[in-house]
Design a protein around this motif. Sequence first.
Motif, PDB file in Angstrom:
ATOM      1  N   GLY A 302       0.810  -1.220   0.000  1.00  0.00           N
ATOM      2  CA  GLY A 302       0.000   0.000   0.000  1.00  0.00           C
ATOM      3  C   GLY A 302       0.835   1.257   0.000  1.00  0.00           C
ATOM      4  N   SER A 467      -7.468   3.566   2.503  1.00  0.00           N
ATOM      5  CA  SER A 467      -6.587   2.452   2.135  1.00  0.00           C
ATOM      6  C   SER A 467      -5.423   2.310   3.102  1.00  0.00           C
ATOM      7  N   GLU A 470      -5.609   0.157   7.687  1.00  0.00           N
ATOM      8  CA  GLU A 470      -5.667  -1.284   7.509  1.00  0.00           C
ATOM      9  C   GLU A 470      -4.925  -1.985   8.627  1.00  0.00           C
ATOM     10  N   THR A 508      -9.187  -7.982   7.335  1.00  0.00           N
ATOM     11  CA  THR A 508      -8.871  -6.698   6.698  1.00  0.00           C
ATOM     12  C   THR A 508     -10.123  -5.827   6.626  1.00  0.00           C
ATOM     13  N   ARG A 510     -10.907  -3.733   4.299  1.00  0.00           N
ATOM     14  CA  ARG A 510     -11.417  -3.740   2.927  1.00  0.00           C
ATOM     15  C   ARG A 510     -10.615  -4.765   2.139  1.00  0.00           C
ATOM     16  N   ARG A 515      -9.376  -1.642  -1.670  1.00  0.00           N
ATOM     17  CA  ARG A 515      -8.318  -0.785  -1.128  1.00  0.00           C
ATOM     18  C   ARG A 515      -7.566  -0.073  -2.235  1.00  0.00           C
TER      19      ARG A 515
END
Length: 769
Positions: A302, A467, A470, A508, A510, A515
């Motif tokens: 990410g 995002s 997480e 998680t 998303r 994400r």
Amino acid sequence: MMELPTACYRLQFREGMDFDRAAGIAPYLRNLGVSHLYASPLFTAAPGSTHGYDVTDPTEVEPEIGGREGLERLSRALRAEGLGLVLDIVPNHMAFSPEAPWLRDVMRWGTDSRYARHFDIDWSQRLRLPWLPAPFETHLAEDGFTVVDEEDGPALDTGGLRIPLADTPGLAAARSGDRDAIRALHAEQPWRLVHWRTEADAIAHRRFFNVTGLIGLRVEEEQVFEDSHALLFELVEAGIVQGVRLDHIDGLLDPAQYLARLRARLPDTPIWAEKILTGPEQLPPDWPIEGTTGYVAARAFGRLLTDADGLDRIDSDYRAATGRTDPAEDVLAGAKRQIMTEDLSAELWALNMMFAEIAAADPVGVEFGPERLREALIEMIAAFPRYRTYMTARTVSEEDAALVRRAGSLAASRLPAPGAVPLLTDILTRPDAETARFRLRFQQVTGAAVAKSQEDTAFYREVRLLSTNEVGGEPDDDPFGPAGFHRAMLRRAARMPHALTLTTSHDTKRSEDARMRIAAASHAPDAFAELFRLCDELASDDLHPNLRWYLAQTLLALDSTDSDIEARLHTHVEKALREAKTETYWTAPNETLEASAREYASRLVDRLLPHPEAARPILEIADRLSLAQCSLKLTVPGVCDIYQGCEIANYSLTDPDNRRPVDFAALDGALSDVSRLARPLDRAKFDLTRSLLHLRRARPELFLDGSYTPRETDNRICAFSREHGEETLSVAVALEPGVTANELEAAAPGELIWPKAIDAPVRIAIREG
């Protein structure tokens, strides 16, 4: 000799997934290219459990999904396809329920029960059962109790809840139903029934986080360890289980001791632990396991795939739209204070009493009253930067001591005067037998406080770019370019090369592609600004701009071709509001606000799905990021973990949305004809996943033992190679639009593995010799 998976496929059992259905999927999994099925907990759990983490009987395989015979059928089906089984187990806790045989025995026999020391219960008091809808006396006045007989003995019945009774002198009289007799019988029991709301003030057992329905196990005791793991050892010995995933390792009193004991019993079985590493934290080097379950890798992906300049713009727009200016660190500290004084107040008071007992015998501590001691505990936990330390009853490492001192210094700086914080710091870093019980319990509480305040509170308050919110991540995570990513992967290759690598799990917030749609907003901040404007226009005045910003990102993360979007969004917005704990709560819902939020969600779905033209640049970038993330997961050091249904694009929100059924018939059909999949991203991601899974299975040494070498590129491309013997795998991922196929080829030379005829921001190639 230990045999490692080349790739796992995570299945969530229950809710329609049983052993026989899983056995039917085994040929698909083999053809997809995985080596192991990775199963959610399979031992008997509370009736109606949707996940299996609320185990009632660790000595039995869940009958509702097929029992031991069904598991053996699944094992035979897996072996026939050349597949193994990795099992998720829960060593930290069990269901706090009379449905649990061990706990039922404890309720009947108290401290005389064989299992009295199996559970983390303070037997200096009666075991409190916070299960009544009103105080005991109120319930009694309403004729709420009767004595009944069950197969294993008498029980006290209240509205269908039946608590095993000890055969005490008052039992015979209480059978008449006389209230005084019922009251006397209740007073004779090793437990006390109380109103559920009193749990916030006092409990007699260790919970899992703040969950009423889960009680801590004392797995540090050898007999408890043996009893709770007997079935696991039997399944490994029988060749049914080939790998173990440990749930919530930080909840244990002494994780290192537990892992050493487990490794001694399972010397050739791969073991992974669910361990959340925060900031620069690394896995303790003395833990004899293959690594963590993979959140640290997902965080690195990410951070690589988020645009730094675009995030700055989004941050500025977020502050302007919502008026929020507090740093994420302060938001988290505030959430910790709230969690400790509300959700975990019982744990706080228990710590406070232990702290007060030590302070009363200390020449400095004797001067402090209970409020100063409580204040010190709250601020120390609010300042704690990670889940926990790993001090034992006899040892305090210098690293842990330094961490406590840093947290103590920060805690003291947040108070008008240091108060009892220096005393607390001193006590926590003393390796004394007199302070051991307090020190060990403090470590278990910090983990619960961090988890509940960050993942289940702050993640729904500080929402500039979801995002980053997480598991294992931070709301204020900064992006890092290829150089930062390479440093992270080199550490991974050196310290836990066989850790699991995930991008989606049952925990998680998303799914991976949802994400990436949100991360893509950082690459097109103007487009997101316009999408937020459209969403904001549809909001009613009673909805805070922070919720509007949250839902604009959530709408972006959903896919209009999925089913039940409106109902799913209703469920999610209710959860988001209650988890934020600012305007409505699980225990005290604001029905007016929640109804308004659901109506807003319906308007968003009705007016802005399919996504408006303003979102098109974000969606196009998101598809490229999804393929980049998928290629990284399948090629960096580690054992990749595919969550059910994520071999194609998956746009799920947090639990329970991420446990929706998967159409395995459609996925199986795609093996022979990928064009059957409707979305272009589905086809590309499926082909990429299958191609690399087969390559991993064909060349396991390259992926499990191959070196990781960064390749020199500009910041528009992240490229690296994996080398083992005469084989070299080269991977190049475009981080920005406009990178040409020639540039990717220069960064990843060799025989092309993927893509074949698909325009993609990825090139994966292999060379021999």
